[in-house]
Motif scaffolding. Structure first.
Motif, PDB file in Angstrom:
ATOM      1  N   MET A   1      21.400  30.212 -38.270  1.00  0.00           N
ATOM      2  CA  MET A   1      21.244  30.276 -36.831  1.00  0.00           C
ATOM      3  C   MET A   1      19.780  30.067 -36.463  1.00  0.00           C
ATOM      4  O   MET A   1      18.898  30.603 -37.104  1.00  0.00           O
ATOM      5  N   THR A   2      19.569  29.359 -35.413  1.00  0.00           N
ATOM      6  CA  THR A   2      18.190  29.189 -34.964  1.00  0.00           C
ATOM      7  C   THR A   2      17.779  30.403 -34.142  1.00  0.00           C
ATOM      8  O   THR A   2      18.616  31.202 -33.697  1.00  0.00           O
ATOM      9  N   ALA A   3      16.502  30.526 -33.931  1.00  0.00           N
ATOM     10  CA  ALA A   3      15.981  31.668 -33.179  1.00  0.00           C
ATOM     11  C   ALA A   3      16.538  31.686 -31.757  1.00  0.00           C
ATOM     12  O   ALA A   3      16.843  32.750 -31.217  1.00  0.00           O
ATOM     13  N   LYS A   4      16.690  30.512 -31.154  1.00  0.00           N
ATOM     14  CA  LYS A   4      17.203  30.443 -29.776  1.00  0.00           C
ATOM     15  C   LYS A   4      18.648  30.930 -29.716  1.00  0.00           C
ATOM     16  O   LYS A   4      19.020  31.701 -28.822  1.00  0.00           O
ATOM     17  N   ILE A   5      19.469  30.523 -30.676  1.00  0.00           N
ATOM     18  CA  ILE A   5      20.869  30.946 -30.711  1.00  0.00           C
ATOM     19  C   ILE A   5      20.956  32.448 -30.984  1.00  0.00           C
ATOM     20  O   ILE A   5      21.760  33.159 -30.362  1.00  0.00           O
ATOM     21  N   GLU A   6      20.121  32.952 -31.883  1.00  0.00           N
ATOM     22  CA  GLU A   6      20.105  34.389 -32.170  1.00  0.00           C
ATOM     23  C   GLU A   6      19.696  35.185 -30.939  1.00  0.00           C
ATOM     24  O   GLU A   6      20.265  36.246 -30.663  1.00  0.00           O
ATOM     25  N   ARG A   7      18.750  34.669 -30.200  1.00  0.00           N
ATOM     26  CA  ARG A   7      18.302  35.344 -28.967  1.00  0.00           C
ATOM     27  C   ARG A   7      19.423  35.414 -27.948  1.00  0.00           C
ATOM     28  O   ARG A   7      19.660  36.470 -27.350  1.00  0.00           O
ATOM     29  N   VAL A   8      20.114  34.309 -27.761  1.00  0.00           N
ATOM     30  CA  VAL A   8      21.235  34.279 -26.810  1.00  0.00           C
ATOM     31  C   VAL A   8      22.315  35.267 -27.256  1.00  0.00           C
ATOM     32  O   VAL A   8      22.867  36.019 -26.435  1.00  0.00           O
ATOM     33  N   ALA A   9      22.606  35.309 -28.548  1.00  0.00           N
ATOM     34  CA  ALA A   9      23.619  36.232 -29.062  1.00  0.00           C
ATOM     35  C   ALA A   9      23.190  37.678 -28.842  1.00  0.00           C
ATOM     36  O   ALA A   9      24.011  38.533 -28.474  1.00  0.00           O
ATOM     37  N   ALA A  10      21.903  37.971 -29.022  1.00  0.00           N
ATOM     38  CA  ALA A  10      21.404  39.331 -28.817  1.00  0.00           C
ATOM     39  C   ALA A  10      21.520  39.734 -27.350  1.00  0.00           C
ATOM     40  O   ALA A  10      21.931  40.862 -27.038  1.00  0.00           O
ATOM     41  N   ILE A  11      21.201  38.819 -26.451  1.00  0.00           N
ATOM     42  CA  ILE A  11      21.310  39.113 -25.018  1.00  0.00           C
ATOM     43  C   ILE A  11      22.765  39.382 -24.647  1.00  0.00           C
ATOM     44  O   ILE A  11      23.066  40.343 -23.925  1.00  0.00           O
ATOM     45  N   ARG A  12      23.672  38.586 -25.142  1.00  0.00           N
ATOM     46  CA  ARG A  12      25.099  38.808 -24.855  1.00  0.00           C
ATOM     47  C   ARG A  12      25.573  40.144 -25.413  1.00  0.00           C
ATOM     48  O   ARG A  12      26.354  40.852 -24.776  1.00  0.00           O
TER      49      ARG A  12
END
Length: 87
Positions: A1-12
């Motif tokens: 996972m890229t950092a951007k995808i991980e960030r979006v997942a964390a926010i969700r």
């Protein structure tokens, strides 16, 4: 996972947790969730160096690393390193 995808997942995930527990931003702010973390305590002090060599002026050396200039000068002048040994 890229950092951007991980960030979006964390926010969700956070949004889902807030919804599950009925939390609001105001409650989180009041609980201090957005305060900066407290500063880390300073590291413990290093143990004092063990003095192995000392001259008459009180200059010391622990025997680690490069020989200090005061001891180099004494050795170059013919004095033995053992003469300055403590103990």
């Amino acid at each position: 996972m890229t950092a951007k995808i991980e960030r979006v997942a964390a926010i969700r995930w956070i949004q889902a947790q807030m919804a599950d527990y009925g939390l609001t931003m105001e409650e989180l702010k009041a609980a201090g969730c957005f305060e900066p973390p407290p500063p880390q305590p300073p590291p413990p002090p290093a143990p004092p160096a063990v003095v192995c060599y000392r001259n008459a002026e009180g200059l010391t050396w622990d025997g680690e690393g490069e020989m200090p200039s005061w001891l180099k000068r004494a050795v170059n002048a013919g004095q033995s390193v053992g003469f300055y040994r403590v103990g």
